[in-house]
Design a protein around this motif. Structure first.
Motif, PDB file in Angstrom:
ATOM      1  N   ILE A 122       0.840  -1.202   0.000  1.00  0.00           N
ATOM      2  CA  ILE A 122       0.000   0.000   0.000  1.00  0.00           C
ATOM      3  C   ILE A 122       0.874   1.251   0.000  1.00  0.00           C
ATOM      4  O   ILE A 122       0.580   2.244  -0.678  1.00  0.00           O
ATOM      5  CB  ILE A 122      -0.926   0.021   1.238  1.00  0.00           C
ATOM      6  CG1 ILE A 122      -1.731  -1.268   1.309  1.00  0.00           C
ATOM      7  CG2 ILE A 122      -1.824   1.240   1.215  1.00  0.00           C
ATOM      8  CD1 ILE A 122      -2.685  -1.502   0.206  1.00  0.00           C
ATOM      9  N   ILE A 123       1.944   1.204   0.760  1.00  0.00           N
ATOM     10  CA  ILE A 123       2.816   2.377   0.815  1.00  0.00           C
ATOM     11  C   ILE A 123       3.479   2.608  -0.537  1.00  0.00           C
ATOM     12  O   ILE A 123       3.549   3.739  -1.034  1.00  0.00           O
ATOM     13  CB  ILE A 123       3.869   2.208   1.926  1.00  0.00           C
ATOM     14  CG1 ILE A 123       3.172   2.323   3.274  1.00  0.00           C
ATOM     15  CG2 ILE A 123       4.960   3.263   1.814  1.00  0.00           C
ATOM     16  CD1 ILE A 123       4.005   1.866   4.423  1.00  0.00           C
ATOM     17  N   ALA A 176       0.914   4.157  -2.590  1.00  0.00           N
ATOM     18  CA  ALA A 176       0.689   5.551  -2.220  1.00  0.00           C
ATOM     19  C   ALA A 176       1.793   6.422  -2.788  1.00  0.00           C
ATOM     20  O   ALA A 176       1.540   7.516  -3.301  1.00  0.00           O
ATOM     21  CB  ALA A 176       0.630   5.679  -0.696  1.00  0.00           C
ATOM     22  N   GLY A 196       1.394   7.214  -6.222  1.00  0.00           N
ATOM     23  CA  GLY A 196       0.311   8.150  -6.511  1.00  0.00           C
ATOM     24  C   GLY A 196      -1.071   7.538  -6.559  1.00  0.00           C
ATOM     25  O   GLY A 196      -1.954   8.039  -7.245  1.00  0.00           O
ATOM     26  N   VAL A 197      -1.301   6.468  -5.806  1.00  0.00           N
ATOM     27  CA  VAL A 197      -2.628   5.864  -5.816  1.00  0.00           C
ATOM     28  C   VAL A 197      -3.596   6.732  -5.019  1.00  0.00           C
ATOM     29  O   VAL A 197      -3.197   7.440  -4.087  1.00  0.00           O
ATOM     30  CB  VAL A 197      -2.575   4.426  -5.239  1.00  0.00           C
ATOM     31  CG1 VAL A 197      -2.623   4.420  -3.723  1.00  0.00           C
ATOM     32  CG2 VAL A 197      -3.700   3.577  -5.814  1.00  0.00           C
ATOM     33  N   ASN A 198      -4.854   6.748  -5.405  1.00  0.00           N
ATOM     34  CA  ASN A 198      -5.853   7.548  -4.695  1.00  0.00           C
ATOM     35  C   ASN A 198      -6.525   6.758  -3.594  1.00  0.00           C
ATOM     36  O   ASN A 198      -7.034   7.326  -2.636  1.00  0.00           O
ATOM     37  CB  ASN A 198      -6.933   8.043  -5.653  1.00  0.00           C
ATOM     38  CG  ASN A 198      -6.368   8.961  -6.711  1.00  0.00           C
ATOM     39  OD1 ASN A 198      -5.633   8.509  -7.580  1.00  0.00           O
ATOM     40  ND2 ASN A 198      -6.691  10.243  -6.631  1.00  0.00           N
ATOM     41  N   GLY A 199      -6.573   5.441  -3.769  1.00  0.00           N
ATOM     42  CA  GLY A 199      -7.212   4.621  -2.751  1.00  0.00           C
ATOM     43  C   GLY A 199      -6.932   3.162  -3.045  1.00  0.00           C
ATOM     44  O   GLY A 199      -6.453   2.811  -4.114  1.00  0.00           O
ATOM     45  N   TYR A 200      -7.188   2.340  -2.035  1.00  0.00           N
ATOM     46  CA  TYR A 200      -7.006   0.918  -2.263  1.00  0.00           C
ATOM     47  C   TYR A 200      -8.192   0.206  -1.660  1.00  0.00           C
ATOM     48  O   TYR A 200      -8.856   0.725  -0.747  1.00  0.00           O
ATOM     49  CB  TYR A 200      -5.701   0.429  -1.616  1.00  0.00           C
ATOM     50  CG  TYR A 200      -5.776   0.381  -0.105  1.00  0.00           C
ATOM     51  CD1 TYR A 200      -5.614   1.536   0.641  1.00  0.00           C
ATOM     52  CD2 TYR A 200      -6.065  -0.808   0.554  1.00  0.00           C
ATOM     53  CE1 TYR A 200      -5.727   1.508   2.015  1.00  0.00           C
ATOM     54  CE2 TYR A 200      -6.189  -0.843   1.925  1.00  0.00           C
ATOM     55  CZ  TYR A 200      -6.015   0.319   2.659  1.00  0.00           C
ATOM     56  OH  TYR A 200      -6.138   0.288   4.009  1.00  0.00           O
ATOM     57  N   LYS A 204     -14.885   3.856  -0.370  1.00  0.00           N
ATOM     58  CA  LYS A 204     -13.574   4.137  -0.958  1.00  0.00           C
ATOM     59  C   LYS A 204     -13.686   5.216  -2.029  1.00  0.00           C
ATOM     60  O   LYS A 204     -12.868   6.140  -2.080  1.00  0.00           O
ATOM     61  CB  LYS A 204     -12.994   2.855  -1.571  1.00  0.00           C
ATOM     62  CG  LYS A 204     -12.733   1.769  -0.554  1.00  0.00           C
ATOM     63  CD  LYS A 204     -11.483   2.065   0.242  1.00  0.00           C
ATOM     64  CE  LYS A 204     -11.177   0.924   1.206  1.00  0.00           C
ATOM     65  NZ  LYS A 204      -9.994   1.174   1.995  1.00  0.00           N
ATOM     66  N   LYS A 228     -14.343   8.679  -0.551  1.00  0.00           N
ATOM     67  CA  LYS A 228     -13.105   9.261   0.004  1.00  0.00           C
ATOM     68  C   LYS A 228     -12.229   9.837  -1.091  1.00  0.00           C
ATOM     69  O   LYS A 228     -11.673  10.927  -0.958  1.00  0.00           O
ATOM     70  CB  LYS A 228     -12.328   8.174   0.750  1.00  0.00           C
ATOM     71  CG  LYS A 228     -12.684   8.166   2.201  1.00  0.00           C
ATOM     72  CD  LYS A 228     -11.628   7.452   3.014  1.00  0.00           C
ATOM     73  CE  LYS A 228     -12.023   7.485   4.474  1.00  0.00           C
ATOM     74  NZ  LYS A 228     -12.251   6.158   5.024  1.00  0.00           N
ATOM     75  N   ARG A 242     -11.376  13.878  -1.485  1.00  0.00           N
ATOM     76  CA  ARG A 242     -10.013  14.394  -1.488  1.00  0.00           C
ATOM     77  C   ARG A 242      -9.753  15.228  -2.744  1.00  0.00           C
ATOM     78  O   ARG A 242      -9.131  16.287  -2.677  1.00  0.00           O
ATOM     79  CB  ARG A 242      -9.013  13.235  -1.414  1.00  0.00           C
ATOM     80  CG  ARG A 242      -7.574  13.673  -1.270  1.00  0.00           C
ATOM     81  CD  ARG A 242      -6.666  12.484  -1.085  1.00  0.00           C
ATOM     82  NE  ARG A 242      -6.584  12.022   0.285  1.00  0.00           N
ATOM     83  CZ  ARG A 242      -5.764  12.554   1.204  1.00  0.00           C
ATOM     84  NH1 ARG A 242      -4.994  13.571   0.894  1.00  0.00           N
ATOM     85  NH2 ARG A 242      -5.733  12.091   2.420  1.00  0.00           N
TER      86      ARG A 242
END
Lengths: 131, 624
Positions: free
Chosen positions: A92-93, A96, A99-103, A116, A119, A123
């Motif tokens: 996940i990091i 992130a 540049g991921v917006n969500g998982y 998800k 959110k 943002r």
């Protein structure tokens, strides 16, 4: 809203598509690609508003797709929701940072998917920059 | 999700995951032989991973659990933390078997039971490595807020995003360098992720690609950007229910029949325009039929891919070392044949391993490599597909075969002495014949080669055997390309029409007056320097006229047989229709068809005819 669902497993694309439809997204506006490379070709050929991509795919993985999207001027603002099999911290990091917006962790319900997506768009709205 | 969708989804899953699992058998055996093949390892990992993902949505917990364990083990192997040993491979294969069982249960809508703890235990990578520090597992900056390899949760992820982007969205601003955000040890939640995004991207709204991207990402350049814009790769395959495909095949088949009738009408009393139109229809029908048949075709590799696993297990059970080589996997075969050939081929492979390939020490003594080789190959020859199982084992000894056959009472000593070498090999197809002194539990399950031969004959195929003592044996299985349309030779016996499958017809000739004679009480013709046994179809077809003087030479397996008929009418493509329960199982008749001029013709089942004729003379099969 035009959504691209990326997964090499067609059963999974169908699941995601149906959950999105359940949430009120228009079925005909949802398109599918079976790996990152084909997804990129589609993304370059027409405008999309959201990408929901699996992580683990042959040819081009979800994270590589994400990096390619962020690196491309015309695509870099595109929201990307990453589907993973487990909520592995390192993954996940890395996502992130790419540049991921969500998982979202498989399996998930329409309710979780909605949370998800909400959110992600909150943002985007807060950042004042339209995606 | 509603129930109807769930059931559709389950069907999709069964098909798609089923394909993955089928391939997995071959892949695992390959991985065992080449544990260093990273690509194969990835493919195997991905298969378990994908099945797990799908099973999760269908709430198939036992399947998820099992896949998860397998995936964990494979992931450790991918990361180089564990080397897959024999115990691991056995466990993975056992897991695959169990998954297949579970798939069958899902298909039957039966409940799944949890995988046995012993299996899950054996899937553990052995001594599990201590938790690894992030410097190995993550190629990320050391300032990462989270540094262990554990799970992450939503709030943590949010905090993460916040720490990277402030409240901005990824892709819109440059992420800030990661601050050290205190987080829970193994999990991350939404808030934390948001925080991470904030930290990465700051609170300013500069729409720039994240810095990390510029450094670390090496996105593949679009190979052909111009082309890419034009060619959007939509789905170019469609899954079609086989039942719908069969309907299409049936209609195309009916069309062939109507076409035949129309051609025949036009030829007899049609105007020029009708003949032209009929010819046009003829051409289009041919093309349509070819296209429809093509849709029924599947590469034989689909069938082959399950064999490496079977051969591996069998070799192990027998204490032999065997390598299975596959050739011609791309050869297309009628879908119905692909399934129908599975059992006969498994039996042939078993036979090759059990009776053909020697024990490693025997091979060494014979100056051969310890590891035996069994080659399974497919190729197309004209309208037929040839599948051969070849082994480099001990081969067959004609004398031993003769002796065994006499011992078992299959033939008597006089007959045995008369057999040629080739005919000796054919003995293995006789009912009640088995060369294994003790019936092993591998080849001898009460199913002999005779059953295989019968099964192949039912499919319109033949089975031949070649062998060289000390060098190995080859069993060659030949089947027609398709079962749906049969190319036949139409013949007339008295007033009745018979259709002989073209694939069995070798040639046609007319008997000279002195060419036939009785030999040992059996009608034979001298033909091409050999005695050709003749079958008078008049009596068989229930007609009363004198025998015809035309001979259709048929080869059925190893035998040749001449059928006496009154007239040879020509070739025709026909659709075989069953005769119905009343006539089911009449030996020698496969079904009936409607001819071009609307008459009925019986379609002959030549394997059946041969055995029927064989009963008339026990020596027929041997002298033919």
């Amino acid at each position: 809203m035009k959504i691209l669902v990326v997964d090499d497993f067609s059963t999974m694309r169908r699941i995601v598509r149906n959950l999105l439809v359940e949430l009120g997204f228009s079925n005909p506006l949802i398109q599918e690609a079976d790996d990152g490379e084909n997804a990129l070709v589609l993304l370059r050929s027409q405008p999309f508003d959201l990408v929901v991509t699996d992580w683990n795919m042959p040819n081009m993985t979800g994270i590589d797709l994400l990096r390619a999207i962020r690196a491309e001027e015309s695509l870099k603002g595109l929201p990307v929701l990453m589907v993973t099999a487990e909520n592995n911290r390192d993954q996940i990091i890395a996502a992130a940072q790419a540049g991921v917006n969500g998982y979202i962790v498989k399996p998930f319900t329409a309710v979780t998917l909605k949370e998800k997506l909400t959110k992600i768009f909150e943002r985007i709205a807060a950042s004042g920059v339209s995606a | 999700m509603n129930a109807e969708f769930d059931s559709e989804l389950r069907q999709d899953f069964l098909v798609e995951a089923g394909e993955l699992l089928q391939r997995l058998g071959e892949q695992l055996v390959g991985l065992e032989a080449a544990p260093g093949d990273g690509e194969l390892l990835n493919a195997v990992f991905r298969a378990f991973h994908t099945v797990k993902g799908g099973a999760g949505f269908l709430a198939l917990e036992p399947m998820v659990l099992l896949c998860h364990h397998a995936e964990d083990l494979l992931n450790e192997a991918r990361n180089g933390k564990v080397v897959l040993g024999a115990i691991h491979m056995d466990a993975l294969l056992e897991a695959l078997d169990l998954l297949n069982d579970m798939m069958a249960a899902v298909s039957a809508e039966a409940p799944l039971s949890m995988p046995p703890p012993a299996l899950l235990e054996s899937l553990l990578p052995g001594t599990r490595p201590a938790p690894v520090v992030a410097s190995i597992a993550t190629p990320a900056p050391s300032a990462l807020p989270v540094a262990d390899g554990g799970a992450i949760d939503d709030s943590e992820f949010d905090a993460l995003l916040d720490s990277m982007y402030g409240s901005a969205a990824p892709g819109t601003v440059t992420p800030a360098p990661l601050p050290a955000v205190p987080v829970a040890a193994a999990t991350i939640d939404d808030d934390e992720f948001e925080a991470l995004l904030d930290a990465l991207h700051g609170k300013t709204g500069q729409p720039v690609a994240p810095a990390a991207v510029a450094e670390t990402a090496a996105p593949k350049p679009a190979a052909a950007p111009m082309a890419a814009h034009h060619a959007a790769p939509a789905e170019n395959t469609v899954r079609v229910d086989t039942a719908r495909l069969d309907v299409l095949v049936n209609h195309a088949g009916e069309l062939v029949l109507v076409r035949n009738r129309l051609l025949s009408l036009a030829a007899r009393n049609g105007s020029e325009a009708l003949v032209a139109a009929a010819n046009e229809l003829d051409r289009v029908t041919d093309e349509l039929q070819t296209a429809v048949m093509g849709m029924r075709m599947q590469p034989v590799g689909r069938l082959f891919q399950r064999f490496p696993r079977i051969v591996r297990d069998l070799a192990r059970q027998l204490g032999k070392e065997v390598e299975l080589v596959l050739e011609g996997e791309g050869t297309d075969l009628d879908r119905s044949l692909v399934e129908a050939l599975a059992d006969p081929l498994i039996h042939l492979l078993r036979n090759a391993l059990d009776h053909g390939v020697e024990m490693p020490h025997e091979r060494e003594l014979a100056g051969k490599p310890r590891k035996g080789q069994v080659c399974l190959s497919a190729s197309q020859r004209g309208e037929r597909i040839v599948i051969a199982v070849h082994d480099d084992g001990r081969g067959m000894d004609p004398d031993i075969l003769r002796r065994k056959a006499v011992e078992k009472g299959v033939i008597d000593a006089v007959q045995a002495a008369r057999l040629s070498e080739g005919e000796c090999y054919e003995l293995i197809f006789r009912p009640g014949f088995s060369t294994a002194a003790a019936v092993s539990d591998i080849s001898g399950r009460g199913v002999g080669m005779d059953v295989v031969k019968t099964r192949v004959a039912e499919l319109g195929g033949t089975l031949r055997v070649h062998s060289r003592l000390g060098h190995g044996s080859e069993l060659e299985l030949t089947v027609p390309l398709t079962l749906a349309v049969l190319r036949v030779l139409m013949v007339r016996v008295d007033t009745r029409l018979l259709a002989l499958p073209m694939c069995n017809v070798e040639e046609v000739f007319e008997l000279d007056d002195d060419q036939d004679c009785l030999l040992d009480g059996r009608l034979v013709a001298r033909h091409r320097g050999r005695a050709l046994p003749l079958v008078n179809l008049v009596g068989w077809a229930g007609a009363l006229a004198a025998a015809g003087r035309h001979v259709a030479v048929l080869h059925i397996g190893h035998q040749r047989l001449g059928c006496l008929v009154h007239e040879v009418l020509g070739r025709e493509d026909v659709i075989v229709k069953p005769l119905g329960p009343l006539f089911d199982g009449v030996p020698g008749i496969a079904g009936a068809t409607v001819t071009g001029d609307g008459r009925l013709a019986l379609v002959m089942d030549l394997a059946g005819l041969a055995s029927d004729a064989g009963q008339l003379s026990t020596s027929l099969q041997l002298t033919g």
